[in-house]
Scaffold this motif. Structure first.
Motif: not given
Length: 525
Positions: A351-353, A376-380, A384-387, A423-425
């Protein structure tokens, strides 16, 4: 359609009165006339042309909502109805426009019964038995907390009565900002709300108590409404229709969206099959599914139109699947991760990748969300990399947020919006009255759907649907709104056919093209 909080509506009312110059008495008169129009619709049936001789009972509080009720009573009397008003409050405490309407109704010589003790409850029971309609004008949008015990008996009897109940602005006992009902609330058949609909009509238990919602602007100018900063919107056919992508006459499978679905595990092949079927039912041109080797053949037979790619894992996906996933994501227009996945700890690295190394719009659901709840910090990593679109049910949201399910359910809109910003999501908080929250600060409330959707697999259908719309070029926020709205609308069609139980997630997926077509055809006439 715009939706407001109680504070926003009070601000709009205040600006209409104090700055635009509309007298409050005119707004109250317009509100009363809007309620009377609905009463006419309810009662003037079976070729009956007049309200004369019919009876109404009105519950009026001491605030402006009660003033609306007293104005309704006056207009009904003018139309020939016999009206009995039960006034919950000391007449001497009435102020402003409510006092004015009390005095006007009093001059007409009709019945006003101040409620003081249980004697009035017996009179109220009798009035209900003799009436053809009841009007709830006890509390307005400022109400919070519990209905006083002295009033609870009246509302209980009103809810039991065999006659239509019309609520003024909002059912008494229902909180306008949250849709909470703490003890008891009026069960409305029709609610006539003024200016704009309120959040509580659609959140919490609002959909249960509001009944059919009628919105009347009561002559508040659009200029006044437009000056209020409104952040909440209601999803409707008219909102969704422009989002539906058109098929170009020269289009082909390669131009109709390339979607990659990642999920499934031994014993959980159904979830990824349902998500895949849904994606294709919504129109994705090419669907690729990455799933464990043990179920690859089952998935292949379950979604014969898709291309199935077995990962380098046997029973469940792990970090070993990354090379296959990475290859499939090249040239993809959308990706969804989670249906039937199960929680292999090393898959969190995959998921991180996906979040870091690709700019493909990603929908995260089910066990993908449960894995993220560990970090949860994974979401950050995605910013800026995509939706990024998250589709948690309340339990998954609680795990990610580190709170209880009750806390999520009691603050659905607030939590969804706060996390979308954090989360910017895009956050799709599923459940009754699903909330779609955007990182730009907007929220969209969904009125479609029913309890029949509370069955295994329907969440997977939603995931596949959202992924499909993104793949076809619908902006991610629009795709999330489309997915939620059409999913609920398909459930409503099936409810009409089968009732609230007995239809399956597969049937929801199969119904998606039908409801999409119905909305498309709205503009053809």
């Amino acid at each position: 359609m715009r939706i407001v909080s109680a504070g926003q509506m009070r601000s709009i009312d205040s600006n209409a009165i104090n700055y635009f110059g509309i007298p409050g008495s005119i707004l109250m008169e317009n509100a009363a006339l809007a309620v009377v129009r609905e009463i006419k619709i309810i009662l003037l049936k079976d070729e009956k042309k007049s309200l004369r001789g019919l009876r109404a009972v009105i519950l009026a509080g001491k605030g402006n909502n009660g003033g609306d009720g007293l104005a309704v009573a006056r207009h009904l009397c003018v139309l020939g109805m016999e009206v009995t008003v039960f006034l919950f409050g000391n007449p001497a405490e009435l102020q402003g426009d409510a006092k004015l309407n009390y005095e006007l109704f009093q001059k007409m010589g009709e019945k006003i019964i101040p409620v003081e003790d249980e004697k009035q409850l017996r009179l109220f029971k009798l009035a209900l038995m003799q009436s053809q309609v009841a009007v709830d004008a006890l509390y307005g949008i400022g109400f919070k907390g519990e209905i006083p015990e002295s009033l609870a008996g009246f509302i209980e009897d009103l809810n039991k009565a065999d006659l239509p109940v019309v609520c003024v602005d909002i059912p008494s006992g229902l909180e306008a900002d949250t849709g909470k009902v703490h003890t008891i609330a009026v069960q409305g058949d029709v609610t006539v709300t003024f200016g704009l609909p309120k959040l509580g009509h659609f959140l919490g238990e609002g959909l249960i108590y509001t009944g059919r919602l009628v919105i009347d602007q009561i002559s508040i100018p659009e200029k006044v409404i437009g000056e209020e900063k409104i952040f909440a919107y209601l999803l409707t056919d008219e909102v969704i229709r422009p989002l539906i992508p058109a098929r170009h006459i020269l289009g082909h499978k390669g131009t109709h969206g390339r979607a990659v679905l990642i999920g499934g595990s031994l014993g959980m092949s159904g979830a990824v099959i349902l998500a895949g079927k849904s994606a294709l039912r919504c129109g994705a041109g090419l669907l690729q599914i990455v799933t464990p080797e043990a179920i690859a053949e089952t998935v292949d037979l379950g979604v014969i139109e898709a291309t199935v790619w077995p990962a380098k894992d046997y029973e469940m996906l792990s970090v070993n699947a990354w090379s296959v996933i990475q290859e499939r994501l090249q040239g993809a227009d959308a990706c969804a991760v989670g249906p039937g996945l199960r929680q292999t700890e090393s898959f969190l690295n995959v998921i991180k990748n996906i979040l870091i190394e690709t700019d493909v719009p990603v929908v995260l659901d089910a066990d993908a969300l449960n894995l993220i709840s560990r970090e949860p910090d994974v979401l950050s990593l995605r910013k800026g990399r995509g939706n990024l679109i998250l589709t948690p049910h309340p339990g998954e949201m609680a795990r990610i947020c580190g709170c209880s399910i009750d806390e999520v359910q009691e603050n659905r809109l607030k939590i969804a919006l706060a996390k979308a910003l954090e989360w910017g999501a895009i956050v799709v908080l599923k459940g009754a009255g699903s909330v779609v929250a955007s990182p730009d600060g907007r929220v969209f409330l969904n009125p479609t759907g029913n309890a029949g959707l509370g069955t295994g697999g329907t969440g997977d259908v939603l995931t596949g649907s959202i992924m499909s719309w993104i793949a076809q070029g619908v902006p991610p926020l629009g795709a999330a709104c489309m997915g939620v709205y059409l999913h609920g609308k398909a459930g409503d069609v099936l409810k009409d056919q089968f009732g609230l139980s007995g239809f399956t997630a597969s049937e929801v997926a199969d119904c998606l093209p039908r409801v999409r077509k119905e909305i498309e055809q709205l503009g053809d006439f």
